[in-house]
Design an enzyme around this catalytic site. Structure first.
Site, PDB file in Angstrom:
ATOM      1  N   CYS A   1      -3.378   4.570  -4.201  1.00 44.50           N
ATOM      2  CA  CYS A   1      -4.156   5.819  -4.180  1.00 44.50           C
ATOM      3  C   CYS A   1      -3.904   6.649  -5.433  1.00 44.50           C
ATOM      4  CB  CYS A   1      -3.873   6.615  -2.913  1.00 44.50           C
ATOM      5  SG  CYS A   1      -2.159   7.022  -2.693  1.00 44.50           S
TER       6      CYS A   1
ATOM      7  N   ASP B   1       0.865  -1.188   0.000  1.00 46.41           N
ATOM      8  CA  ASP B   1       0.000   0.000   0.000  1.00 46.41           C
ATOM      9  C   ASP B   1       0.900   1.235   0.000  1.00 46.41           C
ATOM     10  OD1 ASP B   1      -1.980   1.875   0.368  1.00 46.41           O
ATOM     11  OD2 ASP B   1      -2.600   1.177   2.346  1.00 46.41           O
TER      12      ASP B   1
HETATM   13  C1  SAM Z   1      -0.738   4.795   1.925  1.00 40.86           C
HETATM   14  S1  SAM Z   1       0.043   4.579   3.495  1.00 40.86           S
HETATM   15  C2  SAM Z   1      -0.529   2.957   3.895  1.00 40.86           C
HETATM   16  C3  SAM Z   1      -0.623   2.604   5.359  1.00 40.86           C
HETATM   17  C4  SAM Z   1      -1.428   1.381   5.758  1.00 40.86           C
HETATM   18  N1  SAM Z   1      -1.367   0.287   4.811  1.00 40.86           N
HETATM   19  C5  SAM Z   1      -2.858   1.758   6.049  1.00 40.86           C
HETATM   20  O1  SAM Z   1      -3.757   1.437   5.247  1.00 40.86           O
HETATM   21  O2  SAM Z   1      -3.137   2.372   7.082  1.00 40.86           O
HETATM   22  C6  SAM Z   1       1.716   4.413   3.010  1.00 40.86           C
HETATM   23  C7  SAM Z   1       2.697   4.214   4.121  1.00 40.86           C
HETATM   24  O3  SAM Z   1       3.985   3.944   3.550  1.00 40.86           O
HETATM   25  C8  SAM Z   1       4.997   4.593   4.319  1.00 40.86           C
HETATM   26  N2  SAM Z   1       6.128   4.730   3.376  1.00 40.86           N
HETATM   27  C9  SAM Z   1       6.288   5.637   2.373  1.00 40.86           C
HETATM   28  N3  SAM Z   1       7.405   5.356   1.665  1.00 40.86           N
HETATM   29  C10 SAM Z   1       7.965   4.246   2.204  1.00 40.86           C
HETATM   30  C11 SAM Z   1       9.096   3.448   1.885  1.00 40.86           C
HETATM   31  N4  SAM Z   1       9.888   3.745   0.854  1.00 40.86           N
HETATM   32  N5  SAM Z   1       9.345   2.372   2.661  1.00 40.86           N
HETATM   33  C12 SAM Z   1       8.550   2.070   3.717  1.00 40.86           C
HETATM   34  N6  SAM Z   1       7.451   2.771   4.042  1.00 40.86           N
HETATM   35  C13 SAM Z   1       7.155   3.849   3.302  1.00 40.86           C
HETATM   36  C14 SAM Z   1       4.356   5.858   4.801  1.00 40.86           C
HETATM   37  O4  SAM Z   1       4.992   6.293   5.979  1.00 40.86           O
HETATM   38  C15 SAM Z   1       2.896   5.407   5.051  1.00 40.86           C
HETATM   39  O5  SAM Z   1       2.713   4.982   6.375  1.00 40.86           O
END
Ligand code: SAM
Length: 404
Positions: free
Chosen positions: A359, A333
């Protein structure tokens, strides 16, 4: 800019981003506040070498989906794209956008439709961030501008979000939040709570004003509680988390003993439900890059000894040696930019199922193309209208190894 103001254009198809495509003297014009098939008078708002941007300022021939915007700030406030469109009309536009992105960037012919989620128009934002201007006043930004429109109460806000005092703020923004367990707070990004506003505890219908990072909310999804600290990611529409959990579990088809990854896992939402499904003989690894969300994921997964929260960038975690080198199920995600750098490592885990929650349909389509090149094809793709009145849409794609 002004010399083309007042031109009349025939509006063509919807494009990704909340505007429609029209042509004026052979030039592409992206027109906001219009609908395909309409004839409108435009005011040009921006000119670049490749295209112009414009607002429809008079509708000469209206499309059947056109409605009177329910919000009096529509057209000035940049928060919404589709105030002038009926909810079914909005979903038809989003369907068109998703279909076009998938066709163009992934060569995939999607026959589905964007699904409605209740509420489907107003009152759905359980989190709404107001911008603070240099005089300490809160409001919402105009489209592609730093100008702050004096919106006291956005009609997209959930009716239980606390009202935001108009003035006296510090910092850049203040967020009004209502959690699914009924906590109502205002969160400032200023280093301190401005004088006077600290007294709001129990006033203005809010549980109080808090500094970002000092807030702990409890969100409940399908009977399970999740801790979300500070401004850590949480889905905004009140039905979003449940809708996505259902779609992810349906797509993942995880069974007892499976090894499952929840990549870009946030506070561990999908990981917790996967942990239930795979049971103690299975394994779940949630990978999240953000410090506060990772801390919450550790808390939220602590009751499942077979689930583990790892803090790392996904693209690094998957090439390291600390994690399982194979998986039955991978859920991802990612943020709007997608997961380009992680596709190869995800395929190397040889999962039976990949569930991609997205998204941004353009980034999704691009990445589906990369997955296809590595032997994973789409077996199901659903899209949900989780952001009514805006051009945003959430997709859940299910991938499996292509049959030889
Ligand atoms: C769209 S949110 C999804 C969160 C979760 N699946 C939810 O539905 O509540 C994306 C998440 O990815 C994290 N994120 C962004 N880039 C990342 C990366 N390169 N590696 C790990 N996490 C990352 C962000 O901090 C965020 O919490």
């Amino acid at each position: 800019v002004a010399e083309s103001d007042g031109a009349v254009v025939d509006v063509g198809p919807i494009a990704h981003g909340g505007h429609c495509v029209a042509r004026l003297d052979g030039r592409v014009v992206f027109v906001r506040h219009a609908l395909p098939g309409e004839r409108v008078r435009i005011a040009v708002t921006e000119k670049t070498a490749r295209f112009w941007r414009a607002d429809a300022v008079e509708v000469i021939e209206a499309a059947p989906e056109r409605v009177t915007p329910p919000c009096r700030h529509a057209g000035r406030c940049g928060g919404c794209d589709f105030q002038h469109v009926s909810p079914p009309g909005q979903r038809a536009l989003l369907t068109e956008v998703v279909r076009e992105q998938l066709r163009r960037l992934a060569g995939f012919d999607w026959r589905g439709e964007v699904e409605a989620v209740d509420p489907d128009a107003l009152g759905w934002r359980t989190r709404i961030r107001y911008s603070v201007d240099e005089r300490g006043r809160a409001g919402l930004r105009a489209h592609r501008s730093h100008h702050i429109v004096d919106v006291r109460r956005c009609p997209l806000a959930h009716p239980d979000t606390p009202p935001v005092p108009r003035a006296g703020w510090e910092g850049d923004s203040v967020e009004a939040i209502v959690s699914s367990t009924g906590q109502r707070i205002l969160v400032t990004d200023a280093p301190r709570i401005p004088d006077g506003l600290g007294l709001l505890d129990g006033v203005a219908g809010a549980d109080g004003v808090r500094r970002s990072g000092s807030v702990e909310l409890t969100e409940r999804v399908r009977g399970r509680d999740f801790t979300v600290t500070g401004s850590g990611f949480w889905q905004v529409h009140p039905a979003a988390a449940g809708t996505l959990v259902d779609a992810v579990l349906d797509g993942a088809q995880a069974t007892t003993g499976d090894v499952a990854f929840d990549l870009y896992g946030g506070v561990g939402l999908f990981a917790a439900f996967l942990a239930e499904q795979v049971g103690p003989s299975g394994r779940v690894v949630s990978v999240e890059g953000g410090r506060s969300a990772h801390g919450d994921a550790k808390t939220n997964l602590s009751r499942y000894p077979h689930a583990r929260a790892v803090r790392a960038p996904v693209e690094k975690a998957l090439i390291g040696s600390r994690l399982p080198d194979r998986a039955d199920v991978v859920v991802l995600d990612p943020p709007r930019s997608g997961a380009k750098a992680a596709v190869r490592s995800i395929c190397a885990l040889e999962p039976r199922r990949i569930v991609y929650v997205a998204c941004d349909p353009a980034a999704l389509a691009r990445d589906l193309g990369s997955f296809a090149a590595r032997g994973y094809s789409v077996v199901d793709l659903r899209a949900f209208a989780l952001f009514p009145m805006t051009h945003h849409v959430e997709c859940v794609a299910v991938l499996a190894p292509a049959s030889p």
